[in-house]
Design a protein around this motif. Sequence first.
Motif, PDB file in Angstrom:
ATOM      1  N   GLY A 177       7.348  11.996 -23.916  1.00 32.05           N
ATOM      2  CA  GLY A 177       8.732  11.806 -24.343  1.00 32.05           C
ATOM      3  C   GLY A 177       9.739  12.201 -23.293  1.00 32.05           C
ATOM      4  N   SER A 178       9.256  12.610 -22.114  1.00 33.29           N
ATOM      5  CA  SER A 178      10.153  13.126 -21.080  1.00 33.29           C
ATOM      6  C   SER A 178      10.926  12.031 -20.367  1.00 33.29           C
ATOM      7  CB  SER A 178       9.356  13.939 -20.056  1.00 33.29           C
ATOM      8  OG  SER A 178       8.367  13.125 -19.449  1.00 33.29           O
ATOM      9  N   SER A 179      10.389  10.813 -20.401  1.00 32.30           N
ATOM     10  CA  SER A 179      11.067   9.714 -19.720  1.00 32.30           C
ATOM     11  C   SER A 179      11.153   8.500 -20.632  1.00 32.30           C
ATOM     12  CB  SER A 179      10.309   9.327 -18.448  1.00 32.30           C
ATOM     13  OG  SER A 179      10.338  10.370 -17.498  1.00 32.30           O
ATOM     14  N   THR A 180      12.308   7.858 -20.594  1.00 31.16           N
ATOM     15  CA  THR A 180      12.534   6.649 -21.381  1.00 31.16           C
ATOM     16  C   THR A 180      13.156   5.575 -20.495  1.00 31.16           C
ATOM     17  OG1 THR A 180      14.708   7.474 -22.063  1.00 31.16           O
ATOM     18  CG2 THR A 180      12.859   7.912 -23.546  1.00 31.16           C
ATOM     19  N   TYR A 181      12.926   4.348 -20.875  1.00 35.44           N
ATOM     20  CA  TYR A 181      13.397   3.204 -20.103  1.00 35.44           C
ATOM     21  C   TYR A 181      13.925   2.161 -21.083  1.00 35.44           C
ATOM     22  CZ  TYR A 181      10.251   5.592 -16.914  1.00 35.44           C
ATOM     23  OH  TYR A 181       9.619   6.552 -16.165  1.00 35.44           O
ATOM     24  N   TYR A 182      14.981   1.446 -20.669  1.00 40.06           N
ATOM     25  CA  TYR A 182      15.612   0.473 -21.552  1.00 40.06           C
ATOM     26  C   TYR A 182      15.953  -0.808 -20.823  1.00 40.06           C
ATOM     27  CZ  TYR A 182      16.279   4.518 -24.570  1.00 40.06           C
ATOM     28  OH  TYR A 182      16.070   5.629 -25.350  1.00 40.06           O
ATOM     29  N   ALA A 183      15.926  -1.900 -21.551  1.00 39.03           N
ATOM     30  CA  ALA A 183      16.485  -3.143 -21.044  1.00 39.03           C
ATOM     31  C   ALA A 183      18.001  -2.984 -20.953  1.00 39.03           C
ATOM     32  CB  ALA A 183      16.134  -4.284 -21.985  1.00 39.03           C
ATOM     33  N   ASP A 184      18.598  -3.648 -19.989  1.00 39.22           N
ATOM     34  CA  ASP A 184      20.051  -3.539 -19.806  1.00 39.22           C
ATOM     35  C   ASP A 184      20.806  -3.970 -21.066  1.00 39.22           C
ATOM     36  OD1 ASP A 184      20.093  -4.531 -16.290  1.00 39.22           O
ATOM     37  OD2 ASP A 184      19.762  -2.584 -17.245  1.00 39.22           O
ATOM     38  N   SER A 185      20.249  -4.930 -21.776  1.00 35.87           N
ATOM     39  CA  SER A 185      20.936  -5.486 -22.938  1.00 35.87           C
ATOM     40  C   SER A 185      21.059  -4.494 -24.095  1.00 35.87           C
ATOM     41  CB  SER A 185      20.218  -6.746 -23.422  1.00 35.87           C
ATOM     42  OG  SER A 185      18.878  -6.454 -23.747  1.00 35.87           O
ATOM     43  N   VAL A 186      20.247  -3.432 -24.104  1.00 36.60           N
ATOM     44  CA  VAL A 186      20.296  -2.477 -25.215  1.00 36.60           C
ATOM     45  C   VAL A 186      20.695  -1.083 -24.766  1.00 36.60           C
ATOM     46  CG1 VAL A 186      18.484  -3.808 -26.375  1.00 36.60           C
ATOM     47  CG2 VAL A 186      17.871  -1.739 -25.104  1.00 36.60           C
ATOM     48  N   LYS A 187      20.841  -0.880 -23.480  1.00 33.97           N
ATOM     49  CA  LYS A 187      21.163   0.442 -22.947  1.00 33.97           C
ATOM     50  C   LYS A 187      22.487   0.938 -23.545  1.00 33.97           C
ATOM     51  CE  LYS A 187      19.574   0.640 -18.854  1.00 33.97           C
ATOM     52  NZ  LYS A 187      19.401   0.483 -17.406  1.00 33.97           N
ATOM     53  N   GLY A 188      22.466   2.181 -24.011  1.00 36.66           N
ATOM     54  CA  GLY A 188      23.660   2.757 -24.625  1.00 36.66           C
ATOM     55  C   GLY A 188      23.780   2.497 -26.112  1.00 36.66           C
ATOM     56  N   ARG A 189      22.972   1.572 -26.643  1.00 36.85           N
ATOM     57  CA  ARG A 189      23.013   1.260 -28.083  1.00 36.85           C
ATOM     58  C   ARG A 189      21.715   1.650 -28.785  1.00 36.85           C
ATOM     59  NH1 ARG A 189      23.234  -3.861 -29.723  1.00 36.85           N
ATOM     60  NH2 ARG A 189      22.183  -4.715 -27.881  1.00 36.85           N
ATOM     61  N   PHE A 190      20.595   1.512 -28.096  1.00 38.86           N
ATOM     62  CA  PHE A 190      19.284   1.817 -28.674  1.00 38.86           C
ATOM     63  C   PHE A 190      18.747   3.107 -28.066  1.00 38.86           C
ATOM     64  CE2 PHE A 190      17.776  -2.823 -29.699  1.00 38.86           C
ATOM     65  CZ  PHE A 190      18.960  -3.039 -30.371  1.00 38.86           C
ATOM     66  N   ALA A 191      17.948   3.817 -28.852  1.00 35.83           N
ATOM     67  CA  ALA A 191      17.302   5.029 -28.367  1.00 35.83           C
ATOM     68  C   ALA A 191      15.859   5.074 -28.861  1.00 35.83           C
ATOM     69  CB  ALA A 191      18.054   6.264 -28.836  1.00 35.83           C
ATOM     70  N   ILE A 192      14.935   5.247 -27.924  1.00 35.96           N
ATOM     71  CA  ILE A 192      13.522   5.369 -28.275  1.00 35.96           C
ATOM     72  C   ILE A 192      13.147   6.848 -28.266  1.00 35.96           C
ATOM     73  CG2 ILE A 192      12.737   5.074 -25.876  1.00 35.96           C
ATOM     74  CD1 ILE A 192      10.324   3.513 -27.012  1.00 35.96           C
ATOM     75  N   SER A 193      12.317   7.231 -29.209  1.00 36.33           N
ATOM     76  CA  SER A 193      11.868   8.614 -29.297  1.00 36.33           C
ATOM     77  C   SER A 193      10.482   8.623 -29.928  1.00 36.33           C
ATOM     78  CB  SER A 193      12.847   9.467 -30.125  1.00 36.33           C
ATOM     79  OG  SER A 193      12.923   8.975 -31.453  1.00 36.33           O
ATOM     80  N   ARG A 194       9.857   9.800 -29.945  1.00 36.99           N
ATOM     81  CA  ARG A 194       8.544   9.880 -30.555  1.00 36.99           C
ATOM     82  C   ARG A 194       8.316  11.256 -31.147  1.00 36.99           C
ATOM     83  NH1 ARG A 194       4.510   8.094 -26.176  1.00 36.99           N
ATOM     84  NH2 ARG A 194       3.026   8.344 -27.901  1.00 36.99           N
ATOM     85  N   ASP A 195       7.454  11.286 -32.151  1.00 38.89           N
ATOM     86  CA  ASP A 195       7.003  12.524 -32.776  1.00 38.89           C
ATOM     87  C   ASP A 195       5.488  12.499 -32.699  1.00 38.89           C
ATOM     88  OD1 ASP A 195       6.205  14.606 -34.415  1.00 38.89           O
ATOM     89  OD2 ASP A 195       7.745  14.248 -35.902  1.00 38.89           O
TER      90      ASP A 195
END
Length: 120
Positions: free
Chosen positions: A55-73
Motif C-alpha cells: 500500500g506504500s505506492s499507488t499509481y493512477y491514470a491521468d483521467s482519474v488522478k485527483g478524483r479516484f483513490a485506491i487503497s487496500r486492507d
Amino acid sequence: QVQLIESGGGLVQAGGSLRLSCVGSGRTFSGLAAGWFRQAPGKEREFVARILWSGSSTYYADSVKGRFAISRDNAKNTVYLQMNSLKPEDTAVYYCHTEIWSGGSWHDYWGQGTQVTVSS
C-alpha cells in the motif's frame, strides 16, 4: 491461483461517488500488487489505478488522478477504489486485476467486473 470478486458498482449521477471493493481469495492476495481497469462499450480495456502489496505506492491514470483513490486492507484481503466527482465518461465495467509470477512468466487474473454508470 487467485480469485477476485468485485462489488460496489451501480448507477450514480454526475458529481456523485461510489466505492468499489475487490476481495481476493486463494493465493495470499495481501502479498500481491493489485489494480483496477475499466472497459467502456466499444472501447479497449484501460488502466485506472494500481497499488503495491504494502500500500506504500499507488499509481493512477491521468483521467482519474485527483478524483479516484485506491487503497487496500490486507487483513481483509480487499482492495478498494473510491471514486469521487464521477463523470459520464467514467461509465464502464470496472475490473479488479492482479498478476502472479510463476513458471518464468507473469499470469494475469481478473474479476468478473462490476458495472458503473454515471448519468448526466
